[in-house]
Design an enzyme around this catalytic site. Sequence first.
Site: not given
Ligand code: CTP
Length: 155
Positions: A44, A46
């Site tokens: 992805k 990441k």
């Molecule tokens: N999520 C959430 N609130 C946030 C961050 C994440 O509800 N502030 C949710 C995402 O929508 C997802 C789950 O947590 O369903 C896992 O998300 P992940 O992608 O691991 O977290 P992120 O913090 O959004 O990571 P990244 O910045 O790498 O996208």
Amino acid sequence: MTTVLTYGTFDLFHIGHVRLLSRLAELGDELVVGVSTDEFNALKGKTSIISYADRAEIVSAVRHVDKVIPENGWEQKRQDLIDHGVDVFAMGSDWQGKFDDLSDLCEIRYLDRTDGISSTKLKEQLSDPVSLDVDRVREALDTLQQVVDNYRGLR
Ligand code: CTP
């Protein structure tokens, strides 16, 4: 019994993750979480700071979570939904509409994210400590402003 399934990377586990998992658990009786493997994240584009093994262990330790499975690729969702007898497939609203094609198998839900935090933002703040200080100064000024407003209201 209602089974709920979600997927995510859960790097630098934070409050947005806990709140999402808590609200997901409320949608049913059993919560299954697919944690993205390091290999899938690489696919992805990441990179996570915390290894898959540790992220899986952290998510397993959350009291809202009943089972953790590896997320190895995009294609496994349909089979996972069948294998785990899933009733509700739910993701954060950053995925709004993206998995509607699975609605022939179960209910699809998108939940609101917690504002102001993400793994990406934490990584940026860690690599740029000045931005962290700016945020702290802003918070302190907001608090001071509230104190002044309250004082004015009392006079
Ligand atoms: N999520 C959430 N609130 C946030 C961050 C994440 O509800 N502030 C949710 C995402 O929508 C997802 C789950 O947590 O369903 C896992 O998300 P992940 O992608 O691991 O977290 P992120 O913090 O959004 O990571 P990244 O910045 O790498 O996208």
